[in-house]
Design a protein around this motif. Structure first.
Motif, PDB file in Angstrom:
ATOM      1  N   SER A  70      11.681 -91.532   5.749  1.00 28.71           N
ATOM      2  CA  SER A  70      12.909 -91.960   4.470  1.00 28.71           C
ATOM      3  C   SER A  70      13.392 -91.226   3.431  1.00 28.71           C
ATOM      4  O   SER A  70      13.188 -90.854   1.753  1.00 28.71           O
ATOM      5  N   LEU A  71      14.335 -90.436   4.679  1.00 24.45           N
ATOM      6  CA  LEU A  71      15.522 -88.939   3.858  1.00 24.45           C
ATOM      7  C   LEU A  71      16.635 -89.704   3.511  1.00 24.45           C
ATOM      8  O   LEU A  71      17.324 -90.883   3.963  1.00 24.45           O
ATOM      9  N   PRO A  72      17.686 -89.218   2.680  1.00 25.42           N
ATOM     10  CA  PRO A  72      19.127 -89.541   2.618  1.00 25.42           C
ATOM     11  C   PRO A  72      19.782 -89.939   4.081  1.00 25.42           C
ATOM     12  O   PRO A  72      19.689 -89.182   4.932  1.00 25.42           O
ATOM     13  N   ASN A  73      20.691 -90.620   3.792  1.00 24.43           N
ATOM     14  CA  ASN A  73      21.213 -91.334   4.978  1.00 24.43           C
ATOM     15  C   ASN A  73      21.844 -90.130   6.081  1.00 24.43           C
ATOM     16  O   ASN A  73      21.808 -89.955   6.972  1.00 24.43           O
ATOM     17  N   ASP A  74      22.493 -88.610   4.939  1.00 22.42           N
ATOM     18  CA  ASP A  74      23.215 -87.422   6.402  1.00 22.42           C
ATOM     19  C   ASP A  74      21.952 -86.742   6.683  1.00 22.42           C
ATOM     20  O   ASP A  74      21.723 -86.183   8.054  1.00 22.42           O
ATOM     21  N   ALA A  75      20.628 -87.146   6.766  1.00 19.25           N
ATOM     22  CA  ALA A  75      18.974 -86.946   7.233  1.00 19.25           C
ATOM     23  C   ALA A  75      19.106 -87.051   8.175  1.00 19.25           C
ATOM     24  O   ALA A  75      17.970 -86.334   9.161  1.00 19.25           O
ATOM     25  N   VAL A  80      15.250 -87.853  13.353  1.00 17.71           N
ATOM     26  CA  VAL A  80      15.397 -89.338  14.355  1.00 17.71           C
ATOM     27  C   VAL A  80      15.533 -88.275  15.418  1.00 17.71           C
ATOM     28  O   VAL A  80      14.598 -88.198  16.328  1.00 17.71           O
ATOM     29  N   VAL A  81      16.326 -87.791  15.819  1.00 17.40           N
ATOM     30  CA  VAL A  81      16.586 -86.403  16.716  1.00 17.40           C
ATOM     31  C   VAL A  81      15.567 -85.643  17.511  1.00 17.40           C
ATOM     32  O   VAL A  81      14.565 -85.803  18.321  1.00 17.40           O
ATOM     33  N   ARG A  82      15.216 -85.053  16.379  1.00 20.54           N
ATOM     34  CA  ARG A  82      13.923 -84.105  16.477  1.00 20.54           C
ATOM     35  C   ARG A  82      12.410 -84.562  16.369  1.00 20.54           C
ATOM     36  O   ARG A  82      12.236 -84.275  17.360  1.00 20.54           O
ATOM     37  N   ALA A  83      12.226 -85.914  15.828  1.00 22.70           N
ATOM     38  CA  ALA A  83      11.235 -86.487  15.916  1.00 22.70           C
ATOM     39  C   ALA A  83      11.063 -86.652  17.501  1.00 22.70           C
ATOM     40  O   ALA A  83      10.127 -86.706  18.173  1.00 22.70           O
ATOM     41  N   LEU A  84      12.297 -87.593  17.863  1.00 19.37           N
ATOM     42  CA  LEU A  84      11.611 -88.349  19.607  1.00 19.37           C
ATOM     43  C   LEU A  84      11.813 -87.500  20.291  1.00 19.37           C
ATOM     44  O   LEU A  84      11.003 -87.041  21.632  1.00 19.37           O
ATOM     45  N   GLU A  85      12.659 -86.009  20.219  1.00 22.12           N
ATOM     46  CA  GLU A  85      12.493 -84.407  20.935  1.00 22.12           C
ATOM     47  C   GLU A  85      10.958 -84.142  21.600  1.00 22.12           C
ATOM     48  O   GLU A  85      10.705 -83.397  22.036  1.00 22.12           O
ATOM     49  N   GLU A  93      14.219 -94.879   7.673  1.00 20.62           N
ATOM     50  CA  GLU A  93      14.992 -96.475   6.781  1.00 20.62           C
ATOM     51  C   GLU A  93      16.301 -96.597   7.237  1.00 20.62           C
ATOM     52  O   GLU A  93      17.365 -96.008   8.331  1.00 20.62           O
ATOM     53  N   LYS A  94      17.374 -98.254   6.515  1.00 21.94           N
ATOM     54  CA  LYS A  94      18.065 -98.512   6.441  1.00 21.94           C
ATOM     55  C   LYS A  94      19.524 -97.322   5.281  1.00 21.94           C
ATOM     56  O   LYS A  94      18.684 -97.438   5.120  1.00 21.94           O
ATOM     57  N   PRO A  95      20.531 -97.189   6.174  1.00 20.76           N
ATOM     58  CA  PRO A  95      20.968 -97.022   7.840  1.00 20.76           C
ATOM     59  C   PRO A  95      20.961 -96.381   8.326  1.00 20.76           C
ATOM     60  O   PRO A  95      20.025 -95.404   8.251  1.00 20.76           O
ATOM     61  N   LEU A  96      20.825 -96.777   9.785  1.00 24.55           N
ATOM     62  CA  LEU A  96      20.058 -95.732  10.869  1.00 24.55           C
ATOM     63  C   LEU A  96      20.794 -94.716  10.826  1.00 24.55           C
ATOM     64  O   LEU A  96      19.541 -93.346  10.571  1.00 24.55           O
ATOM     65  N   ALA A  97      21.845 -94.682  10.446  1.00 21.33           N
ATOM     66  CA  ALA A  97      23.379 -93.761  10.686  1.00 21.33           C
ATOM     67  C   ALA A  97      24.073 -93.312   9.547  1.00 21.33           C
ATOM     68  O   ALA A  97      23.986 -94.247   9.376  1.00 21.33           O
ATOM     69  N   MET A  98      25.021 -93.143   9.595  1.00 17.50           N
ATOM     70  CA  MET A  98      26.017 -92.010   9.237  1.00 17.50           C
ATOM     71  C   MET A  98      27.273 -93.422   9.648  1.00 17.50           C
ATOM     72  O   MET A  98      28.073 -93.897   8.564  1.00 17.50           O
ATOM     73  N   ARG A 164      29.171 -87.005   0.952  1.00 16.65           N
ATOM     74  CA  ARG A 164      28.419 -86.417   1.799  1.00 16.65           C
ATOM     75  C   ARG A 164      27.372 -87.107   2.662  1.00 16.65           C
ATOM     76  O   ARG A 164      26.877 -86.171   3.968  1.00 16.65           O
ATOM     77  N   ARG A 165      26.659 -87.138   2.024  1.00 17.21           N
ATOM     78  CA  ARG A 165      25.186 -87.674   1.697  1.00 17.21           C
ATOM     79  C   ARG A 165      24.931 -89.234   2.761  1.00 17.21           C
ATOM     80  O   ARG A 165      24.372 -89.486   2.570  1.00 17.21           O
ATOM     81  N   GLY A 166      26.335 -89.683   2.599  1.00 20.95           N
ATOM     82  CA  GLY A 166      26.365 -91.380   3.067  1.00 20.95           C
ATOM     83  C   GLY A 166      26.029 -92.123   2.376  1.00 20.95           C
ATOM     84  O   GLY A 166      25.526 -93.273   2.529  1.00 20.95           O
ATOM     85  N   GLY A 167      26.401 -91.572   0.464  1.00 24.29           N
ATOM     86  CA  GLY A 167      25.917 -92.904  -0.382  1.00 24.29           C
ATOM     87  C   GLY A 167      27.630 -93.706  -0.616  1.00 24.29           C
ATOM     88  O   GLY A 167      28.214 -93.792   0.557  1.00 24.29           O
ATOM     89  N   GLY A 168      27.017 -94.630  -1.727  1.00 22.82           N
ATOM     90  CA  GLY A 168      27.812 -95.839  -1.543  1.00 22.82           C
ATOM     91  C   GLY A 168      27.479 -97.065  -1.645  1.00 22.82           C
ATOM     92  O   GLY A 168      26.677 -97.425  -0.634  1.00 22.82           O
ATOM     93  N   ALA A 169      28.372 -97.947  -1.660  1.00 23.32           N
ATOM     94  CA  ALA A 169      27.474-100.002  -1.776  1.00 23.32           C
ATOM     95  C   ALA A 169      27.738-100.099  -0.706  1.00 23.32           C
ATOM     96  O   ALA A 169      26.539-100.604   0.075  1.00 23.32           O
ATOM     97  N   LEU A 170      28.836 -99.411  -0.445  1.00 23.50           N
ATOM     98  CA  LEU A 170      28.818-100.550   1.622  1.00 23.50           C
ATOM     99  C   LEU A 170      27.496-100.167   2.178  1.00 23.50           C
ATOM    100  O   LEU A 170      26.336-100.770   3.438  1.00 23.50           O
ATOM    101  N   LEU A 171      27.105 -98.701   2.558  1.00 20.82           N
ATOM    102  CA  LEU A 171      25.838 -98.008   3.744  1.00 20.82           C
ATOM    103  C   LEU A 171      24.531 -98.643   2.967  1.00 20.82           C
ATOM    104  O   LEU A 171      23.798 -98.555   3.394  1.00 20.82           O
TER     105      LEU A 171
END
Length: 330
Positions: A70-75, A80-85, A93-98, A164-171
Motif C-alpha cells: 500500500s505504497l504510493p502508486n509510483d512505487a 511488486v516485482v521485487r516481492a515476486l522475485e 493496492e489499486k491502481p496496480l500500476a501507473m 510523478r507519483r501517479g496522482g490525480g483523480a482518474l488513477l
C-alpha cells in the motif's frame, strides 16, 4: 502449502492501518508477521509480530508467504516485482500500476515466478458487487451505464496531488468507475468517444469525465477531487436496471442494498417506466477487505477461491491510459 499464511505489509498508511490490518486479524489461518514502513512507530501500531523500516526485509523474510503493498502508486511496480522475485505472492493496492505497460511487466514477473499478483480492488469481493455483475451479464440488448466517484479536497502534502507519483483523480477514484464500466458492459476494450480533465496547479487531474463505447453499449464515467462527495453506479438495458445507490463502491461493515427494476417500456433508459417492477435486494453487513484477504490466503494455500485476474487489471489500466491520453490531447 498448507496451514498458516504469513503476511508482510509494505506501508502502514490509512488503508493498511484502518482496514487491512484489522481485516487480517479476522481471517482464520493467517497472521501479520511483519510490517515495513518509513516510520517504525506506525509499523508497530499495526501490531505485527515484528516491524521494520526496510521494505526489502519484508520481501526477503523467510517467514513471509504473501506481501500486501500500500505504497504510493509510483512505487507499486518496483515492489511488486521485487516481492515476486523474492518468492512471495503479492496483493497490491489499486491502481496496480501507473499504466498498462507496467501492469504487463507485473504479469511477466508473475508468469516467470509462477506466483500470484493481484490488484486489491476490494469492492470487487463485496457480495453486492458480485451480484450486480451477475445481473449485468444477464441483460439483453444494448446497455448504458453511468459510474462516478467524487469528493472535495485532498491534503496538499498528499502524493495524490503529485503527477510523478501517479496522482490525480482518474488513477485514484476513477479506477472504481472504469472497472465498473468493464464488468457492466462485459467489455475487454473501450473506445474513448469524449474525455476531458480539469488539471490543477500541481499538474494532476482534479476532475476527469469520459464517455466510452463498445459493442454492448455506452458508459459515462466521472472522477473528481473537487466535486461534492458522491458515488453512484447505474446500469440500464431495455429489460432491466440495476442501481447500487449512494455507497456504490465503498460499502463497508454496513448493510447495503441493490435496486433492480425488471421490465417496463422505452428501450435503454426506459426501464422503470410503464410496467416496470422494482425489487430491492439486501445484503448483510460485511467487510470486503476481509473477504479479499480470505480469498487470497486460500489461493496461497492452494485452495480454490476467486481472485481478480491480472488480465482484467490490464484492461482497466489500458482504458485509464486511453482516457488520460484523449483528455490531454483535446
Amino acid at each position: 502449502m498448507s496451514g498458516l499464511v504469513r503476511w508482510g505489509f509494505l506501508g502502514a498508511g490509512f488503508i493498511a492501518s484502518k482496514a487491512m490490518a484489522p481485516a487480517l486479524r479476522e481471517v482464520a489461518g493467517a497472521s501479520l508477521q511483519v510490517v515495513g514502513a518509513r516510520d517504525l512507530a506506525r509499523a508497530e501500531a499495526l501490531e505485527p509480530v515484528r516491524a521494520t523500516t526496510s521494505y526489502a526485509e519484508v520481501c526477503e523474510a523467510d517467514d513471509v508467504d504473501a506481501v500486501y503493498i500500500s505504497l504510493p502508486n509510483d512505487a507499486h511496480l518496483e515492489w511488486v516485482v521485487r516481492a515476486l522475485e523474492a518468492g512471495k505472492h503479492v496483493l497490491c493496492e489499486k491502481p496496480l500500476a501507473m499504466n498498462a505497460a507496467e501492469v504487463a511487466q507485473i504479469q511477466a514477473a508473475a508468469d516467470r515466478t509462477g506466483l500470484l499478483a493481484v490488484e486489491a480492488a476490494w469492492n470487487r469481493w463485496h457480495p453486492r458487487t458480485r451480484r450486480a455483475e451477475e445481473l449485468a451479464l444477464e441483460m439483453s440488448g444494448p446497455r448504458s451505464m453511468a459510474a462516478w466517484f467524487t469528493f472535495p479536497g485532498v491534503p496538499t502534502d498528499n502524493y495524490r496531488l503529485e503527477a510523478r507519483r501517479g496522482g490525480g483523480a482518474l488513477l485514484d477514484v476513477g479506477t472504481y468507475a472504469v472497472a465498473a464500466a468493464h464488468w457492466a458492459l462485459d467489455a475487454d476494450v473501450f473506445d474513448v468517444d469524449v474525455a476531458s480533465a480539469n488539471v490543477g496547479s500541481t499538474g494532476v487531474d482534479l476532475t476527469t469525465t469520459a464517455v466510452l463505447s463498445c459493442g454492448a453499449g455506452r458508459a459515462e464515467v466521472r472522477s473528481s477531487f473537487e466535486q461534492p462527495e458522491s458515488q453512484g453506479l447505474r446500469v440500464e438495458s431495455g429489460d432491466r436496471v440495476i442501481d447500487l445507490g449512494s455507497q456504490a463502491f465503498t460499502s463497508w461493515r454496513a448493510p447495503s442494498e441493490l435496486l433492480v427494476v425488471e421490465g417496463g417500456v422505452g428501450g435503454v433508459g426506459g426501464v422503470g417506466g410503464i410496467g416496470g417492477i422494482e425489487r430491492v435486494e439486501t445484503f448483510e453487513a460485511c467487510d470486503a477487505y476481509q473477504l479479499m484477504l480470505e480469498a487470497m490466503s486460500a489461493r496461497v494455500r492452494g485452495d480454490d477461491a476467486w481472485l481478480l485476474p491480472l488480465s482484467t487489471s490490464w484492461q482497466v489500466a489500458a482504458t485509464l491510459d486511453a482516457i488520460a491520453a484523449f483528455a490531454t490531447s483535446n
